[in-house]
Scaffold this motif. Structure first.
Motif, PDB file in Angstrom:
ATOM      1  N   PRO A 413       0.811  -1.226   0.000  1.00 46.08           N
ATOM      2  CA  PRO A 413       0.000   0.000   0.000  1.00 46.08           C
ATOM      3  C   PRO A 413       0.843   1.274   0.000  1.00 46.08           C
ATOM      4  CG  PRO A 413      -0.915  -1.597   1.535  1.00 46.08           C
ATOM      5  CD  PRO A 413       0.406  -2.144   1.082  1.00 46.08           C
ATOM      6  N   ALA A 414       1.951   1.278   0.722  1.00 43.54           N
ATOM      7  CA  ALA A 414       2.797   2.481   0.753  1.00 43.54           C
ATOM      8  C   ALA A 414       3.363   2.770  -0.631  1.00 43.54           C
ATOM      9  CB  ALA A 414       3.919   2.299   1.764  1.00 43.54           C
ATOM     10  N   ALA A 415       3.797   1.731  -1.332  1.00 39.77           N
ATOM     11  CA  ALA A 415       4.337   1.917  -2.682  1.00 39.77           C
ATOM     12  C   ALA A 415       3.246   2.370  -3.644  1.00 39.77           C
ATOM     13  CB  ALA A 415       4.976   0.624  -3.171  1.00 39.77           C
ATOM     14  N   ALA A 416       2.037   1.833  -3.476  1.00 38.26           N
ATOM     15  CA  ALA A 416       0.934   2.234  -4.350  1.00 38.26           C
ATOM     16  C   ALA A 416       0.550   3.686  -4.117  1.00 38.26           C
ATOM     17  CB  ALA A 416      -0.268   1.313  -4.115  1.00 38.26           C
ATOM     18  N   HIS A 417       0.493   4.101  -2.856  1.00 37.22           N
ATOM     19  CA  HIS A 417       0.206   5.511  -2.569  1.00 37.22           C
ATOM     20  C   HIS A 417       1.313   6.413  -3.133  1.00 37.22           C
ATOM     21  CE1 HIS A 417      -3.423   5.187  -0.205  1.00 37.22           C
ATOM     22  NE2 HIS A 417      -2.880   4.311   0.622  1.00 37.22           N
ATOM     23  N   ALA A 418       2.568   5.956  -3.057  1.00 39.82           N
ATOM     24  CA  ALA A 418       3.684   6.756  -3.566  1.00 39.82           C
ATOM     25  C   ALA A 418       3.581   6.955  -5.076  1.00 39.82           C
ATOM     26  CB  ALA A 418       5.013   6.089  -3.211  1.00 39.82           C
ATOM     27  N   ILE A 419       3.138   5.934  -5.793  1.00 39.07           N
ATOM     28  CA  ILE A 419       2.922   6.065  -7.246  1.00 39.07           C
ATOM     29  C   ILE A 419       1.922   7.177  -7.513  1.00 39.07           C
ATOM     30  CG2 ILE A 419       1.852   4.936  -9.253  1.00 39.07           C
ATOM     31  CD1 ILE A 419       3.121   2.301  -8.267  1.00 39.07           C
ATOM     32  N   CYS A 420       0.831   7.149  -6.770  1.00 31.04           N
ATOM     33  CA  CYS A 420      -0.245   8.120  -6.993  1.00 31.04           C
ATOM     34  C   CYS A 420       0.160   9.538  -6.589  1.00 31.04           C
ATOM     35  CB  CYS A 420      -1.499   7.692  -6.232  1.00 31.04           C
ATOM     36  SG  CYS A 420      -2.174   6.104  -6.780  1.00 31.04           S
ATOM     37  N   GLU A 421       1.075   9.659  -5.634  1.00 32.90           N
ATOM     38  CA  GLU A 421       1.517  10.969  -5.157  1.00 32.90           C
ATOM     39  C   GLU A 421       2.698  11.528  -5.948  1.00 32.90           C
ATOM     40  OE1 GLU A 421       2.342  10.122  -1.108  1.00 32.90           O
ATOM     41  OE2 GLU A 421       0.225  10.093  -0.488  1.00 32.90           O
ATOM     42  N   ALA A 422       3.258  10.719  -6.850  1.00 36.19           N
ATOM     43  CA  ALA A 422       4.437  11.148  -7.600  1.00 36.19           C
ATOM     44  C   ALA A 422       4.110  12.329  -8.507  1.00 36.19           C
ATOM     45  CB  ALA A 422       4.966   9.987  -8.438  1.00 36.19           C
ATOM     46  N   GLY A 423       5.128  13.125  -8.803  1.00 32.41           N
ATOM     47  CA  GLY A 423       4.925  14.247  -9.721  1.00 32.41           C
ATOM     48  C   GLY A 423       4.524  13.778 -11.104  1.00 32.41           C
ATOM     49  N   ASP A 424       4.966  12.598 -11.488  1.00 32.98           N
ATOM     50  CA  ASP A 424       4.613  12.000 -12.776  1.00 32.98           C
ATOM     51  C   ASP A 424       4.101  10.584 -12.491  1.00 32.98           C
ATOM     52  OD1 ASP A 424       4.406  10.908 -15.306  1.00 32.98           O
ATOM     53  OD2 ASP A 424       6.331  11.674 -16.010  1.00 32.98           O
ATOM     54  N   PRO A 425       2.810  10.436 -12.150  1.00 34.80           N
ATOM     55  CA  PRO A 425       2.284   9.118 -11.771  1.00 34.80           C
ATOM     56  C   PRO A 425       2.443   8.056 -12.861  1.00 34.80           C
ATOM     57  CG  PRO A 425       0.752  10.842 -11.143  1.00 34.80           C
ATOM     58  CD  PRO A 425       1.792  11.489 -11.992  1.00 34.80           C
ATOM     59  N   VAL A 426       2.321   8.455 -14.127  1.00 34.96           N
ATOM     60  CA  VAL A 426       2.453   7.471 -15.207  1.00 34.96           C
ATOM     61  C   VAL A 426       3.868   6.893 -15.213  1.00 34.96           C
ATOM     62  CG1 VAL A 426       2.442   7.117 -17.701  1.00 34.96           C
ATOM     63  CG2 VAL A 426       0.628   8.467 -16.633  1.00 34.96           C
ATOM     64  N   ALA A 427       4.879   7.743 -15.121  1.00 36.29           N
ATOM     65  CA  ALA A 427       6.260   7.263 -15.106  1.00 36.29           C
ATOM     66  C   ALA A 427       6.527   6.400 -13.879  1.00 36.29           C
ATOM     67  CB  ALA A 427       7.225   8.438 -15.154  1.00 36.29           C
ATOM     68  N   ALA A 428       6.014   6.827 -12.721  1.00 36.59           N
ATOM     69  CA  ALA A 428       6.213   6.043 -11.497  1.00 36.59           C
ATOM     70  C   ALA A 428       5.536   4.689 -11.599  1.00 36.59           C
ATOM     71  CB  ALA A 428       5.671   6.826 -10.295  1.00 36.59           C
TER      72      ALA A 428
END
Length: 465
Positions: A413-428
């Motif tokens: 879950p932490a990694a999934a939230h980090a993807i969504c919070e990234a400046g570029d979610p698609v790249a993450a």
């Protein structure tokens, strides 16, 4: 009397494998029977009710045309209650009369990474490994099988087949590899050698849509048959089972009741995983974004149906049927049958059930098509829509906007939230190795996901207004 011991008496087993054996018994071949129980303390009420009914239960099946059928399934002759020491399951597995140990878990329940290695970062797997080193059983499939096979070896009970009944690709080979790794980590070379010499693990493909039972199933069964059955369940009329004919100690004559016994299950498996399982997830993720709760609603939505149709037609069928390596399956016909099945309004299969475990389903169901298309420098525009839909779905989950609980055993879950919070979610998202393995960060994947995500954003914006 020969016994097939099944681990995991959930709805799918009772609507699928148990039905085939029931049909064989009804034809007059009573040489095999089923025993079963769970390796974890779940479904306690259902297991208790099944035991009170001597393992029998009512099954309702419904065709896409709306035809209802009701049948009492009675092939499970022994329901083994759960105990923490798994004593009942172990005793049954060590009985010489038990010649097959079968199991249904979930894709994520095998704890395999992209290289088919056990991932000991999962706390329950690591705990079960420690317990097995101390001679205690555990609830994961590897720990349970290890305890059963240890007892069987000690008892001199002879060879046994380990039959995987899940959607895991190459399920027999992969679950066997995981089991042998688990035993290696225990340092039990004697047990490993015994497993290698005395067991087989055929690959198999299973198929029947079986929603989680709801109270109205029990009510319909009562109204139609007069039987009030708390364990009643419902499934679609379609059913399929394809098994590689590699059994260590005999098997039921399943071919007499429609099971396809084959030399290799690979083409059937690939067609089912990519044309059915991946399409199912596509419809569940898109349907949730569009505000639907049920699979049939999304399937009858022209735009969502087209997403699924294009994914199969444009990118997947060319991977499975090509000059020099034709598929034994009529793939366009199979595609259309699948969509008809998903559109069955009586099934009322939920997006919640089908959308779960995206972090296992993307690498298992979808990435192989992406990889094979990229090898030939072919477009991945249609298949890229599926992970793009999941990313949009994940972003709604991140914001707390999914109207049901999302379950995903393979997701951090932490990694999934980090993807969504990234400046570029698609790249993450594209860089996540759990999802994309060796393709993670591939520039072609990132570009395709950007285009697909823009299309998904437009879809979601239009459908949410």
């Amino acid at each position: 009397m020969n016994t097939m011991l099944h681990l995991g008496l959930g709805s799918f087993h009772r609507a699928h494998q148990a039905v085939y054996l029931h049909d064989l018994i009804q034809r007059g071949d009573a040489s095999w029977t089923l025993a079963g129980g769970n390796t974890r303390p779940d479904m306690a009420e259902t297991i208790a009710a099944l035991a009170a009914q001597d393992g029998a239960y009512m099954l309702e099946t419904i065709s896409p045309a709306g035809e209802h059928r009701y049948e009492r399934i009675s092939s499970i002759r022994r329901v083994i209650p759960y105990t923490a020491d798994l004593a009942g399951l172990i005793a049954e597995g060590a009985n010489p009369a038990t010649r097959i140990v079968s199991f249904t878990v979930t894709e994520a329940g095998y704890y395999l990474d992209a290289k088919n290695r056990l991932d000991l970062n999962f706390a329950d797997l690591a705990a079960d490994l420690q317990a097995a080193r101390a001679g205690r059983p555990g609830g994961t499939i590897y720990a349970a099988l290890t305890a059963i096979l240890r007892a069987r070896r000690t008892a001199g009970a002879g060879p046994v087949t380990l039959l995987n009944c899940d959607n895991l690709r190459h399920n027999g080979d992969r679950s066997r590899r995981g089991l042998l790794q688990f035993v290696e980590l225990l340092g039990d070379t004697g047990l490993r050698d015994w497993i290698e010499a005395n067991t087989t693990s055929p690959n198999a493909m299973v198929d029947r849509i079986t929603p989680r039972p709801t109270p109205d199933v029990r009510e319909r069964v009562l109204a139609a048959t007069g039987v009030d059955d708390p364990t009643a369940l419902m499934g679609e009329s379609f059913i399929q089972w394809v098994i590689e004919d590699r059994f260590a100690a005999g098997r039921p004559a399943w071919e007499k009741v429609g099971v396809e016994m084959v030399e290799s299950v690979a083409p059937y498996e690939e067609a089912k995983i990519r044309l059915l399982n991946a399409t199912h997830s596509c419809i569940a993720w898109a349907g949730t974004l569009a505000g639907f709760l049920f699979i049939h609603e999304g399937t009858h939505d022209a735009e969502i149906r087209r997403l699924a149709y294009d994914y199969v037609t444009d990118d997947t069928i060319p991977c499975l049927h090509a000059p020099g390596r034709p598929s034994p399956i009529d793939l366009p016909r199979y595609r259309d049958i699948v969509l008809d099945r998903f559109g069955n309004p009586a099934i009322r299969d939920t997006n919640q059930r089908v959308a779960m475990d995206g972090f296992s389903k993307i690498p298992g169901f979808i990435v192989p098509t992406i990889r094979e298309r990229l090898v030939t420098n072919a477009s991945i525009a249609s298949v890229a829509m599926l992970p793009a839909l999941f990313l949009a779905y994940l972003q709604r989950w991140h914001r707390g906007q999914i109207p049901y609980t999302y379950q995903d055993q393979a997701m951090d879950p932490a990694a999934a939230h980090a993807i969504c919070e990234a400046g570029d979610p698609v790249a993450a998202f594209a860089a996540d190795k759990v999802l994309f393995g060796t393709l993670a960060g591939d520039a072609r994947l990132v570009a395709a996901l950007r285009d697909a995500s823009a299309r998904v954003a437009d879809f979601a914006r239009r459908r949410s207004t």
